[in-house]
Write a protein that holds these residues in place. Structure first.
Motif, mmCIF file in Angstrom:
data_model
loop_
_atom_site.group_PDB
_atom_site.id
_atom_site.type_symbol
_atom_site.label_atom_id
_atom_site.label_comp_id
_atom_site.label_asym_id
_atom_site.label_seq_id
_atom_site.Cartn_x
_atom_site.Cartn_y
_atom_site.Cartn_z
ATOM 1 N N ASP A 33 0.830 -1.208 0.000
ATOM 2 C CA ASP A 33 0.000 0.000 0.000
ATOM 3 C C ASP A 33 0.863 1.256 0.000
ATOM 4 O O ASP A 33 0.595 2.208 -0.736
ATOM 5 C CB ASP A 33 -0.929 0.017 1.214
ATOM 6 N N ALA A 34 1.906 1.259 0.839
ATOM 7 C CA ALA A 34 2.783 2.430 0.939
ATOM 8 C C ALA A 34 3.506 2.703 -0.371
ATOM 9 O O ALA A 34 3.768 3.864 -0.708
ATOM 10 C CB ALA A 34 3.786 2.236 2.070
ATOM 11 N N LEU A 35 3.818 1.641 -1.105
ATOM 12 C CA LEU A 35 4.502 1.788 -2.398
ATOM 13 C C LEU A 35 3.527 2.007 -3.548
ATOM 14 O O LEU A 35 3.934 2.105 -4.700
ATOM 15 C CB LEU A 35 5.359 0.545 -2.674
ATOM 16 N N ASP A 36 2.231 2.045 -3.219
ATOM 17 C CA ASP A 36 1.166 2.249 -4.199
ATOM 18 C C ASP A 36 1.185 1.172 -5.290
ATOM 19 O O ASP A 36 0.988 1.462 -6.475
ATOM 20 C CB ASP A 36 1.246 3.647 -4.813
ATOM 21 N N VAL A 37 1.437 -0.069 -4.879
ATOM 22 C CA VAL A 37 1.432 -1.213 -5.791
ATOM 23 C C VAL A 37 -0.001 -1.692 -5.973
ATOM 24 O O VAL A 37 -0.729 -1.866 -4.987
ATOM 25 C CB VAL A 37 2.307 -2.365 -5.236
ATOM 26 N N ASP A 38 -0.411 -1.891 -7.207
ATOM 27 C CA ASP A 38 -1.744 -2.440 -7.467
ATOM 28 C C ASP A 38 -1.669 -3.956 -7.346
ATOM 29 O O ASP A 38 -1.269 -4.655 -8.271
ATOM 30 C CB ASP A 38 -2.239 -2.045 -8.857
ATOM 31 N N ALA A 39 -2.033 -4.459 -6.178
ATOM 32 C CA ALA A 39 -2.014 -5.892 -5.916
ATOM 33 C C ALA A 39 -3.435 -6.446 -5.846
ATOM 34 O O ALA A 39 -3.671 -7.493 -5.255
ATOM 35 C CB ALA A 39 -1.268 -6.167 -4.609
ATOM 36 N N SER A 40 -4.355 -5.752 -6.482
ATOM 37 C CA SER A 40 -5.772 -6.130 -6.385
ATOM 38 C C SER A 40 -6.074 -7.510 -6.962
ATOM 39 O O SER A 40 -7.052 -8.141 -6.562
ATOM 40 C CB SER A 40 -6.650 -5.085 -7.067
ATOM 41 N N THR A 41 -5.234 -7.993 -7.860
ATOM 42 C CA THR A 41 -5.467 -9.327 -8.439
ATOM 43 C C THR A 41 -4.527 -10.379 -7.848
ATOM 44 O O THR A 41 -4.590 -11.539 -8.230
ATOM 45 C CB THR A 41 -5.284 -9.304 -9.968
ATOM 46 N N TRP A 42 -3.642 -9.974 -6.932
ATOM 47 C CA TRP A 42 -2.686 -10.904 -6.342
ATOM 48 C C TRP A 42 -3.346 -11.742 -5.253
ATOM 49 O O TRP A 42 -4.298 -11.318 -4.604
ATOM 50 C CB TRP A 42 -1.512 -10.159 -5.731
ATOM 51 N N ARG A 43 -2.779 -12.930 -5.058
ATOM 52 C CA ARG A 43 -3.304 -13.842 -4.047
ATOM 53 C C ARG A 43 -2.153 -14.425 -3.236
ATOM 54 O O ARG A 43 -1.037 -14.561 -3.706
ATOM 55 C CB ARG A 43 -4.096 -14.963 -4.707
ATOM 56 N N TRP A 44 -2.473 -14.764 -1.996
ATOM 57 C CA TRP A 44 -1.561 -15.499 -1.121
ATOM 58 C C TRP A 44 -1.843 -16.988 -1.294
ATOM 59 O O TRP A 44 -2.992 -17.376 -1.460
ATOM 60 C CB TRP A 44 -1.797 -15.129 0.344
ATOM 61 N N THR A 45 -0.799 -17.798 -1.229
ATOM 62 C CA THR A 45 -0.943 -19.249 -1.283
ATOM 63 C C THR A 45 -0.332 -19.836 -0.012
ATOM 64 O O THR A 45 0.845 -19.591 0.277
ATOM 65 C CB THR A 45 -0.218 -19.838 -2.513
ATOM 66 N N LEU A 46 -1.126 -20.574 0.722
ATOM 67 C CA LEU A 46 -0.672 -21.248 1.942
ATOM 68 C C LEU A 46 -0.410 -22.703 1.620
ATOM 69 O O LEU A 46 -1.274 -23.400 1.082
ATOM 70 C CB LEU A 46 -1.739 -21.152 3.032
ATOM 71 N N THR A 47 0.797 -23.153 1.930
ATOM 72 C CA THR A 47 1.133 -24.575 1.836
ATOM 73 C C THR A 47 1.743 -24.985 3.170
ATOM 74 O O THR A 47 2.125 -24.141 3.992
ATOM 75 C CB THR A 47 2.134 -24.867 0.695
ATOM 76 N N TRP A 48 1.824 -26.267 3.380
ATOM 77 C CA TRP A 48 2.386 -26.787 4.627
ATOM 78 C C TRP A 48 3.620 -27.608 4.292
ATOM 79 O O TRP A 48 3.578 -28.501 3.456
ATOM 80 C CB TRP A 48 1.354 -27.631 5.363
ATOM 81 N N LEU A 49 4.746 -27.274 4.928
ATOM 82 C CA LEU A 49 5.996 -27.981 4.741
ATOM 83 C C LEU A 49 6.410 -28.543 6.097
ATOM 84 O O LEU A 49 6.689 -27.779 7.028
ATOM 85 C CB LEU A 49 7.068 -27.036 4.197
ATOM 86 N N GLU A 50 6.388 -29.851 6.213
ATOM 87 C CA GLU A 50 6.700 -30.535 7.470
ATOM 88 C C GLU A 50 5.856 -29.999 8.619
ATOM 89 O O GLU A 50 6.333 -29.773 9.729
ATOM 90 C CB GLU A 50 8.192 -30.416 7.781
#
Length: 86
Positions: A33-50
């Motif tokens: 937000d502070a860098l004014d990046v348009d991340a409106s279409t970005w997503r987080w992906t949660l995976t589990w490692l060990e």
């Protein structure tokens, strides 16, 4: 076995994600937000490692949980040194 999931930037992380990881996610989103990046279409992906959550943003930012210290490390693309979040 734990299944991962995806959610949009600005959305709520799953309840099973440790609070220190949620704080790291919020810090990354605040920086976007502070860098004014348009991340409106970005997503987080949660995976589990060990059995540990690893969260990755579409831009390649990775947040890794360290349960022994209850900390999270944020690694951003092009950055050779990870940031520690507490």
């Amino acid at each position: 076995m734990q299944l991962g999931t995806r959610w949009p930037v600005g959305g709520s992380a799953p309840d099973r994600v440790p609070s220190v990881v949620v704080a790291a996610i919020e810090a990354v989103e605040d920086e976007l937000d502070a860098l004014d990046v348009d991340a409106s279409t970005w997503r987080w992906t949660l995976t589990w490692l060990e059995g540990r959550p690893v969260v990755e943003l579409d831009d390649g930012t990775v947040i890794t949980y360290h349960p022994d210290e209850d900390t999270a490390t944020v690694s951003q693309p092009g950055n050779s040194e990870p940031d520690e979040e507490e």
